[in-house]
Design a protein around this motif. Structure first.
Motif, PDB file in Angstrom:
ATOM      1  N   ASN A 191      16.335   4.724  -3.695  1.00 58.42           N
ATOM      2  CA  ASN A 191      14.845   5.071  -4.087  1.00 58.42           C
ATOM      3  C   ASN A 191      14.256   4.563  -4.756  1.00 58.42           C
ATOM      4  O   ASN A 191      13.378   5.319  -5.652  1.00 58.42           O
ATOM      5  CB  ASN A 191      15.141   6.454  -3.581  1.00 58.42           C
ATOM      6  CG  ASN A 191      16.302   7.154  -1.809  1.00 58.42           C
ATOM      7  OD1 ASN A 191      16.329   7.028  -1.524  1.00 58.42           O
ATOM      8  ND2 ASN A 191      16.950   8.186  -2.625  1.00 58.42           N
ATOM      9  N   LEU A 192      14.840   3.679  -5.193  1.00 54.29           N
ATOM     10  CA  LEU A 192      13.364   2.951  -6.008  1.00 54.29           C
ATOM     11  C   LEU A 192      11.943   3.026  -5.746  1.00 54.29           C
ATOM     12  O   LEU A 192      11.656   3.345  -6.736  1.00 54.29           O
ATOM     13  CB  LEU A 192      13.935   1.135  -5.566  1.00 54.29           C
ATOM     14  CG  LEU A 192      13.089   0.803  -7.141  1.00 54.29           C
ATOM     15  CD1 LEU A 192      13.675   1.014  -8.766  1.00 54.29           C
ATOM     16  CD2 LEU A 192      13.536  -0.821  -6.970  1.00 54.29           C
ATOM     17  N   ALA A 193      11.640   3.063  -4.662  1.00 50.47           N
ATOM     18  CA  ALA A 193      10.365   3.321  -4.787  1.00 50.47           C
ATOM     19  C   ALA A 193       9.803   5.059  -4.884  1.00 50.47           C
ATOM     20  O   ALA A 193       8.508   5.490  -5.778  1.00 50.47           O
ATOM     21  CB  ALA A 193       9.804   3.720  -3.308  1.00 50.47           C
ATOM     22  N   ALA A 194      10.461   5.668  -5.872  1.00 49.50           N
ATOM     23  CA  ALA A 194      10.409   7.324  -5.493  1.00 49.50           C
ATOM     24  C   ALA A 194      10.581   7.677  -7.148  1.00 49.50           C
ATOM     25  O   ALA A 194      10.011   8.058  -7.834  1.00 49.50           O
ATOM     26  CB  ALA A 194      10.969   8.218  -4.780  1.00 49.50           C
TER      27      ALA A 194
ATOM     28  N   ASP B  97      10.504   4.695  -9.591  1.00 47.33           N
ATOM     29  CA  ASP B  97      10.436   3.731 -10.562  1.00 47.33           C
ATOM     30  C   ASP B  97       9.353   3.019  -9.670  1.00 47.33           C
ATOM     31  O   ASP B  97      10.051   1.590  -9.738  1.00 47.33           O
ATOM     32  CB  ASP B  97      11.614   3.079 -11.503  1.00 47.33           C
ATOM     33  CG  ASP B  97      10.646   2.084 -12.115  1.00 47.33           C
ATOM     34  OD1 ASP B  97       9.830   2.014 -12.355  1.00 47.33           O
ATOM     35  OD2 ASP B  97      11.932   2.477 -13.661  1.00 47.33           O
ATOM     36  N   SER B  98       8.437   3.716  -9.038  1.00 45.18           N
ATOM     37  CA  SER B  98       7.534   2.685  -8.692  1.00 45.18           C
ATOM     38  C   SER B  98       6.752   1.087  -9.311  1.00 45.18           C
ATOM     39  O   SER B  98       6.520   0.187  -8.687  1.00 45.18           O
ATOM     40  CB  SER B  98       6.120   3.646  -7.528  1.00 45.18           C
ATOM     41  OG  SER B  98       5.775   4.297  -8.644  1.00 45.18           O
TER      42      SER B  98
ATOM     43  N   LEU C 230       9.326  -1.458  -8.886  1.00 45.31           N
ATOM     44  CA  LEU C 230       9.414  -2.336  -7.735  1.00 45.31           C
ATOM     45  C   LEU C 230       8.457  -2.584  -7.655  1.00 45.31           C
ATOM     46  O   LEU C 230       8.785  -3.962  -7.180  1.00 45.31           O
ATOM     47  CB  LEU C 230       9.451  -0.584  -6.552  1.00 45.31           C
ATOM     48  CG  LEU C 230       9.193  -1.428  -5.295  1.00 45.31           C
ATOM     49  CD1 LEU C 230      10.186  -1.631  -4.985  1.00 45.31           C
ATOM     50  CD2 LEU C 230       8.800  -0.001  -4.067  1.00 45.31           C
ATOM     51  N   ASP C 231       6.898  -2.816  -7.966  1.00 44.57           N
ATOM     52  CA  ASP C 231       5.792  -3.376  -8.031  1.00 44.57           C
ATOM     53  C   ASP C 231       5.886  -4.461  -9.301  1.00 44.57           C
ATOM     54  O   ASP C 231       5.293  -5.893  -8.843  1.00 44.57           O
ATOM     55  CB  ASP C 231       4.831  -2.389  -8.165  1.00 44.57           C
ATOM     56  CG  ASP C 231       3.948  -1.570  -7.865  1.00 44.57           C
ATOM     57  OD1 ASP C 231       4.818  -0.896  -7.030  1.00 44.57           O
ATOM     58  OD2 ASP C 231       3.314  -0.894  -8.474  1.00 44.57           O
TER      59      ASP C 231
ATOM     60  N   MET D 263       8.383  -6.779  -7.312  1.00 47.86           N
ATOM     61  CA  MET D 263       7.835  -7.650  -6.084  1.00 47.86           C
ATOM     62  C   MET D 263       6.663  -8.025  -6.053  1.00 47.86           C
ATOM     63  O   MET D 263       6.360  -9.746  -5.604  1.00 47.86           O
ATOM     64  CB  MET D 263       7.249  -6.418  -5.395  1.00 47.86           C
ATOM     65  CG  MET D 263       7.967  -5.189  -4.102  1.00 47.86           C
ATOM     66  SD  MET D 263       9.075  -6.289  -2.771  1.00 47.86           S
ATOM     67  CE  MET D 263       7.865  -7.252  -1.973  1.00 47.86           C
TER      68      MET D 263
ATOM     69  N   HIS E 130      12.005  -6.651   0.264  1.00 50.70           N
ATOM     70  CA  HIS E 130      11.047  -5.625  -0.330  1.00 50.70           C
ATOM     71  C   HIS E 130      12.377  -4.032   1.164  1.00 50.70           C
ATOM     72  O   HIS E 130      12.462  -3.129   0.123  1.00 50.70           O
ATOM     73  CB  HIS E 130       9.831  -4.975   0.476  1.00 50.70           C
ATOM     74  CG  HIS E 130       9.232  -3.862   0.324  1.00 50.70           C
ATOM     75  ND1 HIS E 130       9.897  -2.926   1.136  1.00 50.70           N
ATOM     76  CD2 HIS E 130       8.495  -3.388  -1.118  1.00 50.70           C
ATOM     77  CE1 HIS E 130       9.141  -1.632   0.936  1.00 50.70           C
ATOM     78  NE2 HIS E 130       8.092  -1.723  -0.533  1.00 50.70           N
TER      79      HIS E 130
ATOM     80  N   ALA F 153      14.364  -1.562  -1.133  1.00 51.44           N
ATOM     81  CA  ALA F 153      14.555  -0.356  -0.469  1.00 51.44           C
ATOM     82  C   ALA F 153      16.178   0.102  -0.455  1.00 51.44           C
ATOM     83  O   ALA F 153      16.158   0.654   0.011  1.00 51.44           O
ATOM     84  CB  ALA F 153      14.056  -0.239   0.290  1.00 51.44           C
TER      85      ALA F 153
END
Length: 460
Positions: free
Chosen positions: A322-325, A327-328, A331-332, A335, A366, A370
């Motif tokens: 759950n990387l987006a939640a 450590d966003s 994640l950015d 990307m 992505h 995820a």
């Protein structure tokens, strides 16, 4: 960047009438190696300047000291907190600390990229279930004996380290701490059912160890028996168990801990040595590499330690489920630098689950980020190796290959090298299990004294 020996070898291989491209045919590879790997051997050896290898090996031993100190220095010796930081679940934690959770021994294989000036660490397999022990010394040994290669080797003062001999000496030393007869008996143990796939490779390891004076048996962990405080396989009392099963393979069995308990008890009783102990799992984890790159860890290190990490390791970051939640920002960052990064799951090995950002679309990248599982993964900056030109023995045409170099280590220090290579068009993963085009190469060193390239850190 090439080197004078490689250039000379390729030049001679391309000369009319040269026998060098037929080296493999004259080298007479041991039957146990061809039984394990078929024809998956690179037609030529790879060459590296010896001081480049020895300097990196010295750094790697210091790097090992640093990584094994992480639980003490960053977690006050609390292995519960350390395992939690690495995403190691409760069952696995109990297994890897079953023998007390002490510092695991220096033994294994470091997988490296080499650009002609310096090595960089891709993975640090500090554990006994590594492959390649049977290849590191055997392939250059038979090449050195081949009539077509011997003059070239002599002209360029080529050398190699016999990995099998170094490993056998380590196992003899271990056996000497428990054996009452003076004859060392080593049992190579796979996971239940593991010999169906990996048996030929372990039989090759056993053959090499026997050539160096060990009595070596091959079996699966459920076949071991106890006779009093001793371990017995095929009616023979075992002094050293060379652990060929992974922690994950043991955990895949509902009774894995029960199957391995006789090994643990004999190790504790001092009647046999489990090599390596499960504690290897405390650092045989890609997340440990990421931890050394984490800002909160780097803040507690000295300038010399930071320089060591930056010399040895490309930029590496831990990826959580759950990387987006969680450590966003990371994640950015991943990307934005997709084409410079490769994703490696912590719980897999042999190239399984690896995704190279430069080989996939933004959407696929992505999705991979995820899809990180509960054991986590790492994102690592791409290390670009030098091309290795290989003359095809049948067509006479040269083609570039990409290599991953394996540097073996024992408690006594560096123990030789091997390499795996794929054609430039063969994909990012250079693994025998996951890439059908991957081949094995012998490695020779040659004298030199050229300083390695400066190692200013490059960060995404």
């Amino acid at each position: 960047m090439s080197d004078r020996v490689t250039e000379a070898y390729v030049r001679e291989s391309a000369s009319p009438g040269s026998r060098l491209p037929m080296l493999l045919g004259e080298a007479r590879l041991p039957p146990v190696l061809t039984a394990a790997y078929g024809t998956r051997f690179l037609p030529r050896p790879l060459f590296v300047q010896d001081d480049h290898m020895t300097r990196f090996a010295e750094d790697l031993v210091q790097f090992y000291d640093l990584i094994t100190a992480l639980p003490r220095r960053m977690f006050d010796g609390d292995l519960h907190r350390y395992c939690a930081a690495l995403g190691i679940g409760e069952r696995k934690k109990q297994l890897v600390t079953r023998l007390g959770g002490g510092t695991p021994p220096l033994y294994g294989r470091a997988d490296l990229s080499y650009d002609g000036r310096r090595f960089q660490l891709l993975e640090f397999n500090v554990t006994s279930e590594i492959g390649g022990v049977e290849r590191g010394g055997e392939i250059p040994r038979v090449m050195a004996e081949a009539g077509c290669f011997a003059p070239f080797a002599a002209e360029h003062d080529l050398r190699y380290v016999d990995t099998g001999h170094r490993v056998a000496e380590t196992l003899k030393t271990l056996a000497g701490t428990v054996s009452r007869t003076g004859t060392a008996v080593v049992a190579v143990l796979e996971a239940p059912g593991g010999l169906a796939e990996n048996g030929p490779g372990w039989q090759a390891v056993a053959a090499v160890l026997r050539r160096h004076g060990l009595d070596c048996l091959v079996g699966e962990v459920q076949q071991i028996r106890r006779r009093g405080d001793h371990l017995v396989l095929d009616g023979r009392t075992v002094d050293v168990v060379l652990r060929g099963f992974t922690i994950e393979e043991l955990l895949a069995q509902s009774d894995g801990e029960i199957l391995a308990e006789p090994l643990f008890r004999a190790h504790e009783a001092g009647t046999a040595v489990l090599w390596t102990p499960m504690e290897s799992g405390l650092i045989d984890n890609k997340g440990c590499l990421a931890m050394l790159c984490a800002p909160w860890v780097r803040a507690g290190l000295s300038a010399e330690e930071l320089a060591l990490i930056d010399r040895v390791l490309p930029w590496t970051r831990a990826l959580r489920q759950n990387l987006a939640a969680v450590d966003s920002a990371l994640l950015d960052q991943c990307m934005a630098h997709r084409t410079e990064l490769i994703l490696k799951p912590n719980a897999e090995y042999g190239g399984e689950g690896v995704v190279a950002g430069w080989e996939v679309s933004e959407r696929e990248w992505h999705r991979a980020l995820a899809s990180v599982g509960p054991e986590g993964a790492v994102a690592q900056r791409r290390a670009v190796p030098r091309p290795e030109s290989v003359v095809d023995p049948f067509t006479g045409r040269a083609q570039d290959w990409r290599a991953v170099w394996g540097l073996f280590l024992t408690p006594e220090g560096p123990a030789g090298m091997e390499a795996r290579a794929v054609p430039d068009s063969g994909g990012a993963v250079v693994g025998l299990r996951t890439n059908a085009r991957a081949c094995i190469a012998g490695v020779f060193t040659f004298p030199g004294n050229t300083p390695p390239e400066s190692t200013a850190a490059v960060r995404p």
